[in-house]
Design a protein around this motif. Structure first.
Motif, PDB file in Angstrom:
ATOM      1  N   GLY A 166       4.310  20.181   0.567  1.00 47.78           N
ATOM      2  CA  GLY A 166       4.575  20.514  -0.833  1.00 47.78           C
ATOM      3  C   GLY A 166       4.293  19.351  -1.776  1.00 47.78           C
ATOM      4  O   GLY A 166       4.417  19.488  -2.984  1.00 47.78           O
ATOM      5  N   LEU A 167       3.958  18.182  -1.211  1.00 48.12           N
ATOM      6  CA  LEU A 167       3.585  17.039  -2.044  1.00 48.12           C
ATOM      7  C   LEU A 167       2.085  16.805  -1.908  1.00 48.12           C
ATOM      8  O   LEU A 167       1.462  17.253  -0.940  1.00 48.12           O
ATOM      9  N   ASN A 168       1.544  16.069  -2.831  1.00 50.70           N
ATOM     10  CA  ASN A 168       0.143  15.674  -2.770  1.00 50.70           C
ATOM     11  C   ASN A 168       0.039  14.441  -1.843  1.00 50.70           C
ATOM     12  O   ASN A 168      -0.298  13.357  -2.274  1.00 50.70           O
ATOM     13  N   GLN A 210      14.178  15.234  -8.370  1.00 48.32           N
ATOM     14  CA  GLN A 210      15.135  15.099  -7.273  1.00 48.32           C
ATOM     15  C   GLN A 210      14.500  15.525  -5.943  1.00 48.32           C
ATOM     16  O   GLN A 210      14.591  14.827  -4.940  1.00 48.32           O
ATOM     17  N   ILE A 211      13.810  16.657  -5.971  1.00 50.33           N
ATOM     18  CA  ILE A 211      13.258  17.209  -4.730  1.00 50.33           C
ATOM     19  C   ILE A 211      12.117  16.337  -4.211  1.00 50.33           C
ATOM     20  O   ILE A 211      11.996  16.105  -2.999  1.00 50.33           O
ATOM     21  N   GLU A 212      11.297  15.816  -5.121  1.00 51.76           N
ATOM     22  CA  GLU A 212      10.219  14.910  -4.699  1.00 51.76           C
ATOM     23  C   GLU A 212      10.812  13.639  -4.079  1.00 51.76           C
ATOM     24  O   GLU A 212      10.355  13.166  -3.036  1.00 51.76           O
ATOM     25  N   GLU A 213      11.843  13.083  -4.726  1.00 50.81           N
ATOM     26  CA  GLU A 213      12.427  11.837  -4.229  1.00 50.81           C
ATOM     27  C   GLU A 213      13.041  12.037  -2.845  1.00 50.81           C
ATOM     28  O   GLU A 213      12.864  11.194  -1.962  1.00 50.81           O
ATOM     29  N   VAL A 214      13.728  13.161  -2.651  1.00 44.85           N
ATOM     30  CA  VAL A 214      14.340  13.426  -1.341  1.00 44.85           C
ATOM     31  C   VAL A 214      13.272  13.508  -0.248  1.00 44.85           C
ATOM     32  O   VAL A 214      13.392  12.879   0.814  1.00 44.85           O
ATOM     33  N   LEU A 249       0.835  -1.213   0.000  1.00 45.20           N
ATOM     34  CA  LEU A 249       0.000   0.000   0.000  1.00 45.20           C
ATOM     35  C   LEU A 249       0.864   1.255   0.000  1.00 45.20           C
ATOM     36  O   LEU A 249       0.547   2.259  -0.650  1.00 45.20           O
ATOM     37  N   LEU A 250       1.968   1.209   0.712  1.00 49.03           N
ATOM     38  CA  LEU A 250       2.889   2.353   0.761  1.00 49.03           C
ATOM     39  C   LEU A 250       3.474   2.605  -0.635  1.00 49.03           C
ATOM     40  O   LEU A 250       3.611   3.751  -1.068  1.00 49.03           O
ATOM     41  N   PHE A 251       3.823   1.525  -1.320  1.00 47.32           N
ATOM     42  CA  PHE A 251       4.330   1.648  -2.700  1.00 47.32           C
ATOM     43  C   PHE A 251       3.266   2.282  -3.590  1.00 47.32           C
ATOM     44  O   PHE A 251       3.537   3.246  -4.325  1.00 47.32           O
ATOM     45  N   LEU A 252       2.042   1.766  -3.511  1.00 43.54           N
ATOM     46  CA  LEU A 252       0.967   2.283  -4.364  1.00 43.54           C
ATOM     47  C   LEU A 252       0.596   3.716  -3.986  1.00 43.54           C
ATOM     48  O   LEU A 252       0.320   4.544  -4.866  1.00 43.54           O
ATOM     49  N   ALA A 253       0.605   4.029  -2.689  1.00 48.21           N
ATOM     50  CA  ALA A 253       0.260   5.391  -2.254  1.00 48.21           C
ATOM     51  C   ALA A 253       1.314   6.393  -2.721  1.00 48.21           C
ATOM     52  O   ALA A 253       0.988   7.551  -3.014  1.00 48.21           O
ATOM     53  N   THR A 254       2.572   5.947  -2.802  1.00 47.31           N
ATOM     54  CA  THR A 254       3.620   6.848  -3.307  1.00 47.31           C
ATOM     55  C   THR A 254       3.391   7.118  -4.797  1.00 47.31           C
ATOM     56  O   THR A 254       3.555   8.248  -5.265  1.00 47.31           O
ATOM     57  N   LEU A 255       3.002   6.091  -5.536  1.00 45.57           N
ATOM     58  CA  LEU A 255       2.644   6.295  -6.942  1.00 45.57           C
ATOM     59  C   LEU A 255       1.496   7.297  -7.052  1.00 45.57           C
ATOM     60  O   LEU A 255       1.518   8.210  -7.893  1.00 45.57           O
ATOM     61  N   ASN A 256       0.507   7.141  -6.185  1.00 43.77           N
ATOM     62  CA  ASN A 256      -0.651   8.032  -6.166  1.00 43.77           C
ATOM     63  C   ASN A 256      -0.227   9.489  -5.911  1.00 43.77           C
ATOM     64  O   ASN A 256      -0.664  10.414  -6.594  1.00 43.77           O
ATOM     65  N   THR A 257       0.663   9.648  -4.926  1.00 46.69           N
ATOM     66  CA  THR A 257       1.183  10.983  -4.607  1.00 46.69           C
ATOM     67  C   THR A 257       1.844  11.627  -5.825  1.00 46.69           C
ATOM     68  O   THR A 257       1.761  12.832  -6.039  1.00 46.69           O
TER      69      THR A 257
END
Lengths: 289, 289
Positions: A272-274, A198-202, A50-58
């Motif tokens: 700053g992220l969704n 880069q900023i999103e990944e960090v 779910l964490l993997f999928l929620a990160t995709l969603n974000t």
């Protein structure tokens, strides 16, 4: 219903159905398929997929069958780690999630092999769903000797070892490796798959690091706060077994304080992220606070 | 000196040095690194990595550090399988290659974890050396429930089971999964990495299938033909343990005949390829014929 609850309700059955169907269809031998499925379908929360999928969603990525295959690959790997951790030579647990552990149900050789089968199959699903050698590098590093297995080794090596009982640095490192690495990898694989900036990944990896750390403290607290029946496994066992963890280091009150601080920090990382769905994962901790 | 002997003499030390150096440098924890290296550096013939490199040679591919990393990744995975096969719950062997087995030397939990660390690290090295998700698919399928681990499961499940003692189809399948799949994968990964033509790949995979089948018969024959001291492990044990294999099915003479036939077949598969080095692998079998 929160965004997280909605997301969880939407995807948990999809994950469960995929796991159930593909373990039956993709494993030739009926008996080992059954032994693998016994533990995989034992009612886990599917937190890491779910964490993997929620990160995709974000990150605004659509979830197709390929992404479900990767998510379920992560769950196969997580399940392997639980089966091997429960073995007589390791934590020697008889129950997990209210059911007999794999080795109590099927025998020791069978449970070692079920774990040995789930690990490469999980990596295979990740490789096939992503077509990415980079994702394979992330997951294999996370579960190898410098990750999850390294943490389990430190745990075994330090159990009933008084010299590390007060060593916060050692305990933090051990807990990070045991639990944090796979959680971080679940988020990082999503970021790399999508090609996040880069900023999103960090930000996402920072969130994952804090979430991983807080999850271990939560899991330790469950061990003492919940009754054995609620947790579905033997509780208060860590202390009896001479385990060293953040809880034995800090005690209950300070562990709760630490967990509360980490929740705040994790929420800040999502600024700053969704990140509404991802933030919802932190609600899980309310029951031990 | 044959082309094979020359190739073996050239590359075996390179493989050994790479394994020794990178297990020391790439595993953070000194103790688990030592436990992993104990089994990896126990004097194996490096058959599978050499087979991978010899296939590259046949296809005219230059061998650089990337290819050595893939080759050594295969050896890490092979070593993991030996450590787990020797465990008390499995074959319960005390010696291998003339040394104490991992669990006798380090303890059972330690040897389970050393295996659990070697498997993902081996896959990691293959992913990093190849940058190819396709190679990862090949290796993970070969060692998962429909490959090596599936074969080990059938072995455990059928030991002391008289109903399969005369079942040639079952025994062939079990032996193929246990030993053949990883050998086939070593050759196939080289063909895919190089981008061999369809006809080259078919010939090479056919060779690998026959070589894998013959290698298991060879290994069974070693068990009875050599004395315990020569083989570096307990021999005549398969029979004592109630194991079913081609040898117990056919007896010594018919097994030798089968091996001789397979050698001829394997040589035929190499017709039209630059397969002098690969053909040399079959010379290994002379000592049991």
């Amino acid at each position: 219903m929160t965004a997280f609850k909605y997301f969880q309700k939407q995807w948990t059955p999809v994950i469960n159905e995929y796991l159930n169907k593909h373990l039956a269809n993709e494993v030739d031998d009926q008996k080992i398929s059954q032994i693998m499925a016994y533990s995989v379908m034992a009612g886990g929360k599917r937190l890491r997929p779910l964490l993997f999928l929620a990160t995709l969603n974000t990150l605004g990525k659509e979830i197709t069958e390929d992404e479900i295959r990767i998510a379920c690959g992560i769950e196969l790997i997580h399940t392997y780690s639980l089966i091997h951790d429960d073995l007589p030579a390791m934590d020697n647990d008889d129950y997990r999630r209210g059911k007999l552990t794999s080795h109590k149900k099927w025998g020791e050789a069978e449970s070692i092999l079920a774990g040995d089968a789930l690990l490469p199959m999980g990596i295979q699903w990740i490789a096939e769903g992503s077509k990415s050698a980079e994702l394979v590098q992330i997951i294999t590093q996370a579960v190898g000797p410098n990750g999850m297995v390294g943490g389990q080794y430190l745990d075994i090596d330090s159990t009933n070892n008084q010299s590390v009982a007060g060593d916060a640095k050692f305990i933090n490192r051990m807990e990070w490796l045991k639990t944090g690495c796979l959680i971080e990898a679940s988020v990082k694989m999503a970021a790399v798959l999508v090609g996040a900036s880069q900023i999103e990944e960090v930000k996402l990896v920072d969130f994952a690091k804090v979430f991983g750390r807080s999850y271990q403290i939560y899991d330790d607290l469950v061990d003492v706060v919940e009754s054995s029946q609620e947790a579905g496994k033997a509780t208060h066992k860590d202390q009896e077994k001479g385990k060293n963890n953040t809880l034995t280091l800090l005690g209950i009150d300070k562990s709760r304080k630490e967990l509360t601080d980490l929740i705040k920090q994790a929420k800040d990382d999502l600024n700053g992220l969704n990140g509404e769905v991802l933030a919802g994962f932190l609600d899980l901790y309310q029951k031990v606070l």
